[in-house]
Design a protein around this motif. Structure first.
Motif, PDB file in Angstrom:
ATOM      1  N   GLU A  92       0.843  -1.198   0.000  1.00 25.22           N
ATOM      2  CA  GLU A  92       0.000   0.000   0.000  1.00 25.22           C
ATOM      3  C   GLU A  92       0.870   1.236   0.000  1.00 25.22           C
ATOM      4  N   GLY A  93       0.295   2.352  -0.381  1.00 22.05           N
ATOM      5  CA  GLY A  93       1.044   3.589  -0.403  1.00 22.05           C
ATOM      6  C   GLY A  93       1.222   4.162   0.986  1.00 22.05           C
ATOM      7  N   LEU A  94       2.164   5.074   1.104  1.00 25.98           N
ATOM      8  CA  LEU A  94       2.411   5.743   2.372  1.00 25.98           C
ATOM      9  C   LEU A  94       2.309   7.247   2.141  1.00 25.98           C
ATOM     10  N   PRO A  95       1.092   7.735   1.901  1.00 26.06           N
ATOM     11  CA  PRO A  95       0.942   9.142   1.542  1.00 26.06           C
ATOM     12  C   PRO A  95       1.477  10.096   2.581  1.00 26.06           C
ATOM     13  N   ASP A  96       1.211   9.821   3.870  1.00 27.95           N
ATOM     14  CA  ASP A  96       1.652  10.751   4.896  1.00 27.95           C
ATOM     15  C   ASP A  96       3.175  10.830   4.967  1.00 27.95           C
ATOM     16  N   LEU A  97       3.854   9.707   4.718  1.00 29.52           N
ATOM     17  CA  LEU A  97       5.316   9.721   4.743  1.00 29.52           C
ATOM     18  C   LEU A  97       5.868  10.569   3.599  1.00 29.52           C
ATOM     19  N   PHE A  98       5.288  10.433   2.406  1.00 30.03           N
ATOM     20  CA  PHE A  98       5.752  11.230   1.271  1.00 30.03           C
ATOM     21  C   PHE A  98       5.480  12.714   1.495  1.00 30.03           C
ATOM     22  N   ILE A  99       4.362  13.035   2.136  1.00 32.86           N
ATOM     23  CA  ILE A  99       4.053  14.436   2.447  1.00 32.86           C
ATOM     24  C   ILE A  99       5.077  14.987   3.433  1.00 32.86           C
ATOM     25  N   VAL A 100       5.411  14.196   4.453  1.00 29.35           N
ATOM     26  CA  VAL A 100       6.412  14.612   5.446  1.00 29.35           C
ATOM     27  C   VAL A 100       7.757  14.864   4.772  1.00 29.35           C
ATOM     28  N   GLN A 101       8.122  14.010   3.827  1.00 26.54           N
ATOM     29  CA  GLN A 101       9.389  14.204   3.121  1.00 26.54           C
ATOM     30  C   GLN A 101       9.394  15.521   2.350  1.00 26.54           C
ATOM     31  N   GLY A 102       8.257  15.846   1.736  1.00 22.66           N
ATOM     32  CA  GLY A 102       8.161  17.126   1.034  1.00 22.66           C
ATOM     33  C   GLY A 102       8.289  18.311   1.974  1.00 22.66           C
ATOM     34  N   ILE A 103       7.684  18.191   3.156  1.00 23.00           N
ATOM     35  CA  ILE A 103       7.778  19.255   4.165  1.00 23.00           C
ATOM     36  C   ILE A 103       9.223  19.428   4.619  1.00 23.00           C
ATOM     37  N   GLN A 104       9.890  18.317   4.921  1.00 24.72           N
ATOM     38  CA  GLN A 104      11.267  18.379   5.390  1.00 24.72           C
ATOM     39  C   GLN A 104      12.190  18.964   4.325  1.00 24.72           C
ATOM     40  N   HIS A 105      11.904  18.662   3.067  1.00 21.56           N
ATOM     41  CA  HIS A 105      12.725  19.176   1.970  1.00 21.56           C
ATOM     42  C   HIS A 105      12.746  20.702   1.968  1.00 21.56           C
ATOM     43  N   VAL A 106      11.603  21.310   2.279  1.00 18.92           N
ATOM     44  CA  VAL A 106      11.512  22.772   2.311  1.00 18.92           C
ATOM     45  C   VAL A 106      12.052  23.326   3.624  1.00 18.92           C
ATOM     46  N   MET A 107      11.660  22.720   4.730  1.00 22.23           N
ATOM     47  CA  MET A 107      12.063  23.226   6.042  1.00 22.23           C
ATOM     48  C   MET A 107      13.566  23.105   6.259  1.00 22.23           C
ATOM     49  N   GLY A 108      14.172  22.101   5.636  1.00 22.36           N
ATOM     50  CA  GLY A 108      15.606  21.893   5.824  1.00 22.36           C
ATOM     51  C   GLY A 108      16.447  23.064   5.364  1.00 22.36           C
ATOM     52  N   SER A 109      15.952  23.826   4.393  1.00 28.07           N
ATOM     53  CA  SER A 109      16.709  24.969   3.883  1.00 28.07           C
ATOM     54  C   SER A 109      16.158  26.303   4.384  1.00 28.07           C
ATOM     55  N   SER A 110      15.206  26.239   5.309  1.00 25.54           N
ATOM     56  CA  SER A 110      14.576  27.473   5.787  1.00 25.54           C
ATOM     57  C   SER A 110      15.218  28.026   7.056  1.00 25.54           C
ATOM     58  N   GLY A 111      16.071  27.225   7.685  1.00 21.10           N
ATOM     59  CA  GLY A 111      16.654  27.650   8.957  1.00 21.10           C
ATOM     60  C   GLY A 111      15.784  27.301  10.145  1.00 21.10           C
ATOM     61  N   LYS A 112      14.608  26.735   9.916  1.00 21.73           N
ATOM     62  CA  LYS A 112      13.716  26.322  10.997  1.00 21.73           C
ATOM     63  C   LYS A 112      13.994  24.872  11.386  1.00 21.73           C
ATOM     64  N   THR A 113      13.680  24.540  12.615  1.00 19.32           N
ATOM     65  CA  THR A 113      13.833  23.175  13.106  1.00 19.32           C
ATOM     66  C   THR A 113      12.468  22.505  13.171  1.00 19.32           C
ATOM     67  N   LEU A 114      12.351  21.361  12.499  1.00 18.38           N
ATOM     68  CA  LEU A 114      11.081  20.647  12.439  1.00 18.38           C
ATOM     69  C   LEU A 114      10.988  19.664  13.598  1.00 18.38           C
ATOM     70  N   MET A 115       9.958  19.833  14.426  1.00 21.21           N
ATOM     71  CA  MET A 115       9.690  18.916  15.534  1.00 21.21           C
ATOM     72  C   MET A 115       8.518  18.018  15.122  1.00 21.21           C
ATOM     73  N   ILE A 116       8.763  16.711  15.065  1.00 19.22           N
ATOM     74  CA  ILE A 116       7.745  15.771  14.586  1.00 19.22           C
ATOM     75  C   ILE A 116       7.162  14.982  15.745  1.00 19.22           C
ATOM     76  N   SER A 117       5.835  14.951  15.816  1.00 21.24           N
ATOM     77  CA  SER A 117       5.128  14.123  16.795  1.00 21.24           C
ATOM     78  C   SER A 117       4.194  13.190  16.050  1.00 21.24           C
ATOM     79  N   ASP A 118       4.218  11.921  16.425  1.00 20.51           N
ATOM     80  CA  ASP A 118       3.412  10.906  15.765  1.00 20.51           C
ATOM     81  C   ASP A 118       2.163  10.599  16.581  1.00 20.51           C
ATOM     82  N   THR A 119       1.049  10.431  15.893  1.00 12.18           N
ATOM     83  CA  THR A 119      -0.222  10.164  16.570  1.00 12.18           C
ATOM     84  C   THR A 119      -0.376   8.716  16.981  1.00 12.18           C
ATOM     85  N   ASP A 120       0.510   7.844  16.470  1.00  8.84           N
ATOM     86  CA  ASP A 120       0.401   6.409  16.718  1.00  8.84           C
ATOM     87  C   ASP A 120      -0.951   5.872  16.250  1.00  8.84           C
ATOM     88  N   GLY A 121      -1.485   6.519  15.224  1.00  7.52           N
ATOM     89  CA  GLY A 121      -2.741   6.073  14.648  1.00  7.52           C
ATOM     90  C   GLY A 121      -3.973   6.420  15.458  1.00  7.52           C
TER      91      GLY A 121
END
Length: 373
Positions: A92-121
């Motif tokens: 099956e696909g992992l849409p949320d993971l691919f979305i997170v990767q896109g977010i990190q790609h932008v945030m990584g060059s923004s100077g901001k620190t990304l804090m990730i919290s998982d809902t555990d479903g």
């Protein structure tokens, strides 16, 4: 000995902003401007300050900078991607993971620190995670859903930046969503252009937001081509929460194949359903695409590109959605007076592969063959 002791004392001394200013030949205020980025500084001056900090081993105090600027430099991200599908039973696909990767790609060059919290479903975790992020003084939050759906968020300050990815809420927070209706419409329109007029559609659960949108796209494409809608060609091939997925799909397929005029192509609610359909068709001795064509939705490449024949499907632009969500949040967090418009819908292009036979091409070839006889 005295000079050695003096040197050791200097090496152990913690450099301050005043030491950097003295070595760079600028004022402490200019060093502060370089560190905080809150005022223009000439490149030559910035380079001198950077060189002085490197030589002295100066480490800025994030806590002090945060107190001065009232900005933490932190961005909160809420997702279920980390705990989702750790040991997937089915492909099956992992849409949320691919979305997170896109977010990190932008945030990584923004100077901001990304804090990730998982809902555990567990969706009930979301209010707690948002409150925790607010306590840690994050500058903004992105909430990523695992599929296109409506969500409910706890009350937050009206001016606090929140962006939703792959979901929306009644309060109207900015949302980045796939254009499910247009994606299905474009797919069906391309099938029609290829000569198909009996187009079957095995949908996902009808309670899903995406299903309703794609169904509308399916009907609109038929209507624009002056092809009458036939309810007998549409059936639900997957039901949320049901363990007998294969049986549901099998029954839906049997209904389509038993029609007096069966479909020449079957659209599936997602690529995983198309994978199952390939097996069911072959178990009946039906060839893809020689006897019947098949199309999916998602462009989950682990499936779409490894099936034989490779699967025609629709790209769900998850990585791009993540990038757009991140850029929009950064814009909301900026101090510019004019806030950007809502990101809106993200296009879903058709990925055309060899699981679909072009009937109009076949007709032309057959007629040429007859003429040559």
């Amino acid at each position: 000995m005295i000079s050695v002791r003096h040197q050791e004392k200097d090496e152990s001394k913690v450099a301050t902003i005043y030491d950097v200013a003295k070595l760079a030949g600028v004022s402490p205020k200019t060093v502060s401007r370089v560190l905080n980025g809150d005022a223009p500084v000439k490149k030559q001056t910035r380079d001198a300050v950077d060189a002085a900090m490197a030589e002295l081993g100066y480490v800025p105090s994030n806590a002090a900078r945060m107190m001065r600027s009232n900005k933490s430099g932190l961005v909160g991200l809420i997702t279920g991607a980390i705990s989702h599908g750790i040991e997937p039973i089915e492909p099956e696909g992992l849409p949320d993971l691919f979305i997170v990767q896109g977010i990190q790609h932008v945030m990584g060059s923004s100077g901001k620190t990304l804090m990730i919290s998982d809902t555990d479903g567990v969706s009930d975790q979301v209010p707690h995670l948002i409150r925790t992020f607010l306590q840690h003084r994050v500058e903004g939050i992105i909430y990523v859903a695992d599929h296109h759906k409506r969500v409910t968020l706890p009350k937050v300050p009206d001016d606090f930046p929140i962006v939703l990815a792959n979901c929306f809420d009644p309060e109207g927070h900015p949302s980045v969503l796939p254009d499910d209706k247009q994606g299905q419409k474009d797919l069906v329109a391309k099938l029609i252009q290829s000569g198909h007029r009996r187009i079957g559609y095995l949908t996902l659960d009808r309670t899903l937001v995406a299903t309703g949108l794609r169904y509308r796209g399916y009907r609109e494409a038929l209507a624009e081509a002056d092809i009458p809608y036939a309810d007998e060609l549409v059936s639900m091939g997957y039901e949320e929460g049901q363990e007998r997925e294969s049986q549901i799909l099998m029954q839906a397929l049997d209904r389509l194949l038993s029609l007096e005029e069966p479909p020449t192509v079957i659209c599936c609610g997602n690529d995983e359903m198309a994978l199952r359909l390939y097996g069911l068709l072959r178990s009946r001795g039906i060839r893809v695409p020689e006897d019947i064509s098949v199309a999916g939705y998602d462009n989950y490449r682990v499936i779409a590109e490894t099936l034989f024949p490779p699967l025609t499907t629709v790209e769900l632009p998850y990585f791009t959605m993540g990038q757009i969500a991140a850029r929009h949040l950064l814009a909301l967090m900026s101090e510019q007076e004019e806030k950007p418009e809502l990101p809106g819908l993200v296009g879903s292009p058709v990925c055309w592969r060899s699981s679909v036979t072009a009937l109009n091409t076949v007709s032309v070839l057959n007629s040429k063959g007859r003429n040559n006889q």
